[in-house]
Write an enzyme that holds these catalytic residues in place. Structure first.
Site, mmCIF file in Angstrom:
data_model
loop_
_atom_site.group_PDB
_atom_site.id
_atom_site.type_symbol
_atom_site.label_atom_id
_atom_site.label_comp_id
_atom_site.label_asym_id
_atom_site.label_seq_id
_atom_site.Cartn_x
_atom_site.Cartn_y
_atom_site.Cartn_z
ATOM 1 N N ASN A 106 17.484 -11.858 5.272
ATOM 2 C CA ASN A 106 17.226 -10.825 4.271
ATOM 3 C C ASN A 106 18.155 -9.631 4.455
ATOM 4 O OD1 ASN A 106 15.201 -12.588 3.626
ATOM 5 N ND2 ASN A 106 13.585 -11.394 4.615
ATOM 6 N N VAL A 107 18.605 -9.087 3.348
ATOM 7 C CA VAL A 107 19.500 -7.917 3.370
ATOM 8 C C VAL A 107 18.721 -6.643 3.062
ATOM 9 C CG1 VAL A 107 21.491 -9.314 2.690
ATOM 10 C CG2 VAL A 107 20.097 -8.193 0.910
ATOM 11 N N ASP A 108 17.380 -6.736 2.996
ATOM 12 C CA ASP A 108 16.545 -5.631 2.486
ATOM 13 C C ASP A 108 16.241 -4.527 3.508
ATOM 14 O OD1 ASP A 108 13.665 -7.910 2.394
ATOM 15 O OD2 ASP A 108 14.508 -6.777 4.085
ATOM 16 N N HIS A 123 22.955 -12.197 7.125
ATOM 17 C CA HIS A 123 23.671 -12.115 5.843
ATOM 18 C C HIS A 123 23.978 -10.675 5.443
ATOM 19 C CE1 HIS A 123 21.969 -16.345 4.823
ATOM 20 N NE2 HIS A 123 23.027 -16.423 5.581
ATOM 21 N N CYS A 151 35.048 4.477 -2.558
ATOM 22 C CA CYS A 151 35.172 4.853 -1.145
ATOM 23 C C CYS A 151 35.474 6.342 -1.030
ATOM 24 C CB CYS A 151 36.292 4.037 -0.508
ATOM 25 S SG CYS A 151 36.682 4.502 1.176
ATOM 26 N N SER A 193 13.290 -21.272 2.562
ATOM 27 C CA SER A 193 13.347 -22.617 1.973
ATOM 28 C C SER A 193 14.260 -23.516 2.802
ATOM 29 C CB SER A 193 13.904 -22.523 0.550
ATOM 30 O OG SER A 193 15.216 -21.957 0.590
ATOM 31 N N GLU A 219 4.625 -23.337 1.419
ATOM 32 C CA GLU A 219 4.818 -24.771 1.160
ATOM 33 C C GLU A 219 5.848 -25.332 2.129
ATOM 34 O OE1 GLU A 219 8.234 -24.175 -2.303
ATOM 35 O OE2 GLU A 219 6.118 -24.434 -2.893
HETATM 36 C C1 BV8 Z 1 29.768 -20.346 4.618
HETATM 37 C C2 BV8 Z 1 23.338 -12.439 1.108
HETATM 38 C C3 BV8 Z 1 31.972 -20.978 5.193
HETATM 39 C C4 BV8 Z 1 23.733 -12.001 -0.262
HETATM 40 C C5 BV8 Z 1 23.040 -14.877 1.116
HETATM 41 C C6 BV8 Z 1 26.039 -27.073 4.746
HETATM 42 C C7 BV8 Z 1 25.334 -27.821 3.843
HETATM 43 C C8 BV8 Z 1 25.279 -27.398 2.487
HETATM 44 C C9 BV8 Z 1 25.918 -26.223 2.046
HETATM 45 C C10 BV8 Z 1 26.620 -25.490 2.954
HETATM 46 C C11 BV8 Z 1 26.696 -25.914 4.292
HETATM 47 N N1 BV8 Z 1 27.436 -24.991 4.947
HETATM 48 C C12 BV8 Z 1 27.853 -24.014 4.078
HETATM 49 C C13 BV8 Z 1 27.374 -24.304 2.855
HETATM 50 C C14 BV8 Z 1 27.586 -23.492 1.653
HETATM 51 C C15 BV8 Z 1 26.587 -22.319 1.516
HETATM 52 C C16 BV8 Z 1 25.196 -22.849 1.335
HETATM 53 O O1 BV8 Z 1 24.413 -22.934 2.261
HETATM 54 N N2 BV8 Z 1 24.907 -23.195 0.063
HETATM 55 C C17 BV8 Z 1 23.540 -23.679 -0.282
HETATM 56 C C18 BV8 Z 1 23.028 -22.901 -1.488
HETATM 57 C C19 BV8 Z 1 23.596 -25.145 -0.581
HETATM 58 N N3 BV8 Z 1 26.659 -21.441 2.673
HETATM 59 C C20 BV8 Z 1 27.571 -20.436 2.639
HETATM 60 O O2 BV8 Z 1 28.333 -20.229 1.716
HETATM 61 C C21 BV8 Z 1 27.611 -19.548 3.869
HETATM 62 N N4 BV8 Z 1 28.988 -19.317 4.232
HETATM 63 O O3 BV8 Z 1 29.369 -21.459 4.781
HETATM 64 O O4 BV8 Z 1 31.053 -19.943 4.795
HETATM 65 C C22 BV8 Z 1 32.936 -20.262 5.944
HETATM 66 C C23 BV8 Z 1 32.960 -20.463 7.305
HETATM 67 C C24 BV8 Z 1 33.919 -19.803 8.035
HETATM 68 C C25 BV8 Z 1 34.819 -18.928 7.388
HETATM 69 C C26 BV8 Z 1 34.746 -18.729 6.003
HETATM 70 C C27 BV8 Z 1 33.788 -19.370 5.272
HETATM 71 C C28 BV8 Z 1 27.058 -18.125 3.571
HETATM 72 C C29 BV8 Z 1 25.722 -18.180 2.973
HETATM 73 C C30 BV8 Z 1 25.172 -16.737 2.822
HETATM 74 C C31 BV8 Z 1 24.998 -16.370 1.380
HETATM 75 N N5 BV8 Z 1 24.351 -15.057 1.261
HETATM 76 N N6 BV8 Z 1 22.486 -13.625 1.036
HETATM 77 C C32 BV8 Z 1 22.575 -11.443 -1.065
HETATM 78 O O5 BV8 Z 1 21.422 -11.479 -0.595
HETATM 79 O O6 BV8 Z 1 22.869 -10.960 -2.154
HETATM 80 S S1 BV8 Z 1 22.021 -16.261 1.048
HETATM 81 C C33 BV8 Z 1 20.508 -15.689 0.386
HETATM 82 O O7 BV8 Z 1 19.892 -16.826 -0.171
HETATM 83 C C34 BV8 Z 1 19.508 -15.143 1.376
HETATM 84 O O8 BV8 Z 1 20.114 -14.348 2.364
HETATM 85 C C35 BV8 Z 1 18.905 -16.418 1.944
HETATM 86 O O9 BV8 Z 1 19.683 -16.928 2.985
HETATM 87 C C36 BV8 Z 1 19.004 -17.365 0.769
HETATM 88 C C37 BV8 Z 1 17.662 -17.497 0.111
HETATM 89 O O10 BV8 Z 1 16.946 -18.393 0.898
HETATM 90 P P1 BV8 Z 1 15.485 -17.951 1.414
HETATM 91 O O11 BV8 Z 1 15.567 -16.640 2.078
HETATM 92 O O12 BV8 Z 1 14.957 -19.102 2.154
HETATM 93 O O13 BV8 Z 1 14.683 -17.707 0.035
HETATM 94 P P2 BV8 Z 1 14.218 -18.801 -1.036
HETATM 95 O O14 BV8 Z 1 13.894 -18.050 -2.262
HETATM 96 O O15 BV8 Z 1 15.176 -19.942 -1.102
HETATM 97 O O16 BV8 Z 1 12.863 -19.395 -0.405
HETATM 98 C C38 BV8 Z 1 11.774 -18.546 -0.194
HETATM 99 C C39 BV8 Z 1 10.832 -19.312 0.706
HETATM 100 O O17 BV8 Z 1 9.742 -18.452 1.046
HETATM 101 C C40 BV8 Z 1 10.241 -20.563 0.039
HETATM 102 O O18 BV8 Z 1 10.214 -21.629 0.981
HETATM 103 C C41 BV8 Z 1 8.798 -20.116 -0.308
HETATM 104 O O19 BV8 Z 1 7.884 -21.190 -0.263
HETATM 105 C C42 BV8 Z 1 8.521 -19.128 0.815
HETATM 106 N N7 BV8 Z 1 7.529 -18.091 0.500
HETATM 107 C C43 BV8 Z 1 7.375 -17.409 -0.675
HETATM 108 N N8 BV8 Z 1 6.370 -16.483 -0.555
HETATM 109 C C44 BV8 Z 1 5.922 -16.583 0.739
HETATM 110 C C45 BV8 Z 1 6.666 -17.591 1.415
HETATM 111 N N9 BV8 Z 1 6.454 -17.926 2.705
HETATM 112 C C46 BV8 Z 1 5.476 -17.244 3.379
HETATM 113 N N10 BV8 Z 1 4.724 -16.240 2.793
HETATM 114 C C47 BV8 Z 1 4.904 -15.893 1.495
HETATM 115 N N11 BV8 Z 1 4.158 -14.922 0.953
HETATM 116 ZN ZN ZN Z 2 38.491 2.953 1.370
#
Ligand code: BV8
Ligand code: ZN
Length: 244
Positions: A106-108, A123, A151, A193, A219
């Site tokens: 989380n970035v929050d 992140h 800036c 997730s 879930e």
């Molecule tokens: C990179 C910041 C390479 C920005 C974010 C391997 C396999 C597949 C894909 C990849 C892989 N390796 C890399 C990739 C690509 C990509 C990726 O993972 N793509 C996915 C979508 C398939 N990864 C990247 O691009 C990463 N970088 O690989 O770079 C590289 C390496 C070296 C040099 C150069 C380059 C970077 C990824 C970071 C992206 N930035 N955030 C912003 O926030 O604006 S990601 C962002 O989305 C969040 O930070 C978080 O990580 C993600 C969201 O996921 P969750 O937090 O899990 O949230 P979500 O909504 O999905 O799920 C919520 C969950 O909570 C659910 O399960 C729900 O049931 C549960 N829930 C809900 N309410 C509750 C609850 N649980 C408990 N209580 C509740 N009340």
């Molecule tokens: Zn600057």
């Protein structure tokens, strides 16, 4: 809550001690109870019909920095109006009872507002801005922001200090998180997730290093096959059972 799960949680609670190495990975789900929409949870995770993956990229920012800034400014306003919830507070308390490493996707900044220190922001942070020209970073809590924010040092275009899709994780944070997952005896996965990598891979690192892995989620998720105990429900209700 199922009696077996409650009993298991109380058993683990009884085993908490200051030298117990514990690592925690949190995702958007931990902030859901604070009113912050998750990424994939529901319709409200969309902004103006854009999916987060469409806006959280360097390409989107290059194409239309004002559009991306309006999205981040919307999120900053929502987060500024929110409060940490019982799950954030439970993790802040946990740090007083064990040797804790808190890793968040989380970035929050809500963990820090709950009192957590030394949080590994995997992140980045929505409250840190970085200059695309001179590289200078600055903490900036203005809500709303002038769009586009510039800036103070060189007048260059600022970008959010977050990690976008396709961008690498800060090496120091990556190695700190990987070490914590490898060395911990207990690994907690809270409200994610498990869809985004490399963050999601940390649970398997902990599991493969012999740690006990617990998951707190509404879930099952993409990391549920790595866990020893799945605790269903809202983290704001379930996590406080582990940390009185
Ligand atoms: C990179 C910041 C390479 C920005 C974010 C391997 C396999 C597949 C894909 C990849 C892989 N390796 C890399 C990739 C690509 C990509 C990726 O993972 N793509 C996915 C979508 C398939 N990864 C990247 O691009 C990463 N970088 O690989 O770079 C590289 C390496 C070296 C040099 C150069 C380059 C970077 C990824 C970071 C992206 N930035 N955030 C912003 O926030 O604006 S990601 C962002 O989305 C969040 O930070 C978080 O990580 C993600 C969201 O996921 P969750 O937090 O899990 O949230 P979500 O909504 O999905 O799920 C919520 C969950 O909570 C659910 O399960 C729900 O049931 C549960 N829930 C809900 N309410 C509750 C609850 N649980 C408990 N209580 C509740 N009340
Ligand atoms: Zn600057």
């Amino acid at each position: 809550m199922d009696e077996h799960i409650r009993a298991a949680l109380l058993q683990i609670r009884a085993e908490l001690r200051p030298d117990l190495p514990v690592a925690v990975l949190t995702g958007a789900g931990i902030s859901a109870a604070s009113g912050i929409p998750t990424f994939r949870g529901s319709a409200d995770s969309l902004w103006e019909n854009y999916r987060p993956e469409e806006l959280a990229t360097p390409e989107a920012f290059a194409r239309d920095p004002e559009l991306v800034w309006r999205w981040y400014d919307w999120r900053r306003a929502m987060i500024a109006a929110a409060e940490p919830n019982a799950a954030h507070l439970a993790l802040a308390r946990l740090a007083e009872r064990v040797a804790l490493t808190l890793i968040t996707q989380n970035v929050d900044g809500l963990h820090q507002r709950a009192g957590s220190r030394g949080v590994l922001e995997f992140h980045g942070s929505i409250w840190r801005l970085r200059c695309t020209a001179c590289g200078r970073t600055q903490d900036d809590r203005r809500v709303p922001l002038p769009i586009p924010p510039l800036c103070e040092a060189c007048g260059g275009l600022l970008r959010p200090g977050v990690v976008w899709f396709g961008e690498g994780i800060d090496p120091a944070i990556m190695s700190g998180a990987a070490a914590a997952a490898q060395d911990c005896a207990l690994f907690l996965v809270v409200g994610t997730s498990g869809a985004v990598h490399p963050a999601a891979g940390l649970a398997a690192v902990a599991r493969d290093s012999g740690a006990r892995v617990l998951e707190f989620n509404l879930e099952l998720s993409a990391v549920s096959r790595e866990v020893d105990l799945f605790v269903p429900g809202s983290a704001a209700e379930t996590l406080p059972l582990l940390v009185p």
